[in-house]
Design a protein around this motif. Structure first.
Motif, short mmCIF file in Angstrom:
data_model
loop_
_atom_site.label_atom_id
_atom_site.label_comp_id
_atom_site.label_asym_id
_atom_site.label_seq_id
_atom_site.Cartn_x
_atom_site.Cartn_y
_atom_site.Cartn_z
N LYS A 165 0.83 -1.21 0.00
CA LYS A 165 0.00 0.00 0.00
C LYS A 165 0.86 1.26 0.00
N GLY A 166 2.03 1.17 -0.60
CA GLY A 166 2.93 2.32 -0.69
C GLY A 166 3.81 2.52 0.53
N PHE A 167 3.64 1.68 1.55
CA PHE A 167 4.44 1.78 2.77
C PHE A 167 5.71 0.95 2.64
N THR A 168 6.79 1.46 3.20
CA THR A 168 8.03 0.72 3.33
C THR A 168 8.58 0.91 4.74
N ALA A 169 9.43 -0.02 5.13
CA ALA A 169 10.09 0.11 6.43
C ALA A 169 11.45 -0.54 6.31
N ASP A 170 12.45 0.14 6.78
CA ASP A 170 13.81 -0.40 6.73
C ASP A 170 14.30 -0.64 8.14
N LEU A 171 14.86 -1.81 8.33
CA LEU A 171 15.42 -2.14 9.63
C LEU A 171 16.81 -1.53 9.72
N ASN A 172 17.02 -0.69 10.72
CA ASN A 172 18.32 -0.08 10.97
C ASN A 172 18.84 -0.65 12.27
N LYS A 173 19.74 -1.61 12.14
CA LYS A 173 20.22 -2.31 13.35
C LYS A 173 21.08 -1.39 14.21
N GLY A 174 21.78 -0.46 13.58
CA GLY A 174 22.62 0.46 14.35
C GLY A 174 21.79 1.36 15.25
N GLU A 175 20.68 1.84 14.72
CA GLU A 175 19.81 2.71 15.50
C GLU A 175 18.67 1.94 16.15
N THR A 176 18.65 0.64 15.96
CA THR A 176 17.55 -0.24 16.44
C THR A 176 16.20 0.40 16.15
N SER A 177 16.00 0.71 14.88
CA SER A 177 14.75 1.34 14.46
C SER A 177 14.14 0.59 13.28
N PHE A 178 12.85 0.77 13.14
CA PHE A 178 12.09 0.15 12.04
C PHE A 178 10.94 1.10 11.71
N LYS A 182 5.75 6.45 4.15
CA LYS A 182 4.98 6.50 2.90
C LYS A 182 5.15 7.90 2.34
N PRO A 183 5.49 8.01 1.07
CA PRO A 183 5.80 9.35 0.54
C PRO A 183 4.58 10.26 0.39
N PHE A 184 3.41 9.66 0.10
CA PHE A 184 2.22 10.48 -0.14
C PHE A 184 1.03 9.82 0.56
N ALA A 185 0.62 10.38 1.67
CA ALA A 185 -0.44 9.77 2.46
C ALA A 185 -1.79 9.90 1.77
N GLN A 186 -2.61 8.87 1.94
CA GLN A 186 -3.98 8.86 1.44
C GLN A 186 -4.96 8.81 2.61
N GLU A 187 -6.17 9.29 2.40
CA GLU A 187 -7.15 9.29 3.50
C GLU A 187 -7.41 7.89 4.02
N GLU A 188 -7.36 6.90 3.14
CA GLU A 188 -7.63 5.53 3.59
C GLU A 188 -6.51 4.94 4.44
N ASP A 189 -5.42 5.67 4.59
CA ASP A 189 -4.35 5.22 5.48
C ASP A 189 -4.65 5.50 6.94
N SER A 190 -5.68 6.26 7.21
CA SER A 190 -6.04 6.56 8.61
C SER A 190 -6.35 5.26 9.34
N ALA A 191 -5.63 5.01 10.43
CA ALA A 191 -5.74 3.74 11.16
C ALA A 191 -4.82 3.78 12.36
N MET A 192 -4.88 2.71 13.16
CA MET A 192 -3.87 2.48 14.21
C MET A 192 -2.77 1.62 13.63
#
Lengths: 110, 111
Positions: free
Chosen positions: B57-70, B74-84
């Motif tokens: 759905k246009g979302f990506t996530a990169d695992l950064n082990k150095g910063e322990t982040s994930f 999404k570059p362009f949000a859509q209204e249907e992305d509203s959610a938890m």
């Protein structure tokens, strides 16, 4: 597409009563789970079940809780004597590599 | 201790704007990281997992082990992305193990 189902969607019970929450996992899945989410808090793991026995359980899953897979399709969570703090949304999940969730049962203990 | 932190309870952006939902974790081994989404009145569903390296759905996530982040982007949000949106991990790359959850971020996309 097959889905995990849960019944009931909402259960209201009095403190001290026993409740059974029911789940039907996806049929070819091997791992089954219960999680709960108290309103406004994180989703918390309760228990996982594999090969007809508990494979992991959290500190929350004390002697008041039990799980069963009585007939090869249903997966149940029993709370023997409910407390007010058991009020939460209870999610069942099943997995064959990816965990798929049911819609949840909202348990309200009064 | 294993922990997943989502620092934002609520994120509100305009339609068409970029979105980034933050997730940090603490775990000493090699966890598998996930993003789950829950649309209004629907069940939790897997959005993506780091080992698949997919864009959903246009979302990506990169695992950064150095910063322990994930972080989820999404570059362009859509209204249907509203959610938890919930970030979660399982230890030791075993996706059948228990999921450890963040507190969730409510994403609101304004028209």
């Amino acid at each position: 597409e097959p889905e995990v189902t849960q019944t009931p969607s909402h259960q209201v019970t009095q403190m001290g009563q026993e409740v059974i929450l029911r789940c039907v996992p996806i049929s070819n899945h091997l791992y089954f789970y219960w999680y709960r989410q108290i309103l406004g808090q994180k989703v918390e793991f309760l228990v996982s079940f594999y090969n007809n026995e508990i494979s992991e359980k959290s500190e929350i899953f004390d002697d008041q809780f039990s799980v069963e897979r009585p007939d090869g399709s249903n997966f149940t969570l029993k709370i023997r004597s409910t407390k007010l703090e058991d009020s939460a949304m209870y999610f069942c999940a099943s997995s064959k590599g990816t965990q798929y969730f049911g819609p949840g049962t909202r348990l309200t203990v009064t | 201790a294993q922990r997943v932190t989502q620092p934002e309870k609520l994120l509100s952006v305009f339609k068409g704007a970029p979105v980034e939902l933050k997730c940090n974790y603490s775990y000493s081994g090699s966890p598998e990281l996930f993003w789950y989404v829950q649309y209004s009145r629907q069940r939790l569903q897997l959005l993506l997992r780091h080992i698949s390296r997919e864009s959903i759905k246009g979302f990506t996530a990169d695992l950064n082990k150095g910063e322990t982040s994930f972080h989820l982007k999404k570059p362009f949000a859509q209204e249907e992305d509203s959610a938890m949106y919930y970030c979660a991990l399982t230890p030791n790359m075993d996706s059948n193990y228990q999921l450890i959850w963040g507190a969730g971020t409510k994403l609101i996309i304004k028209p």
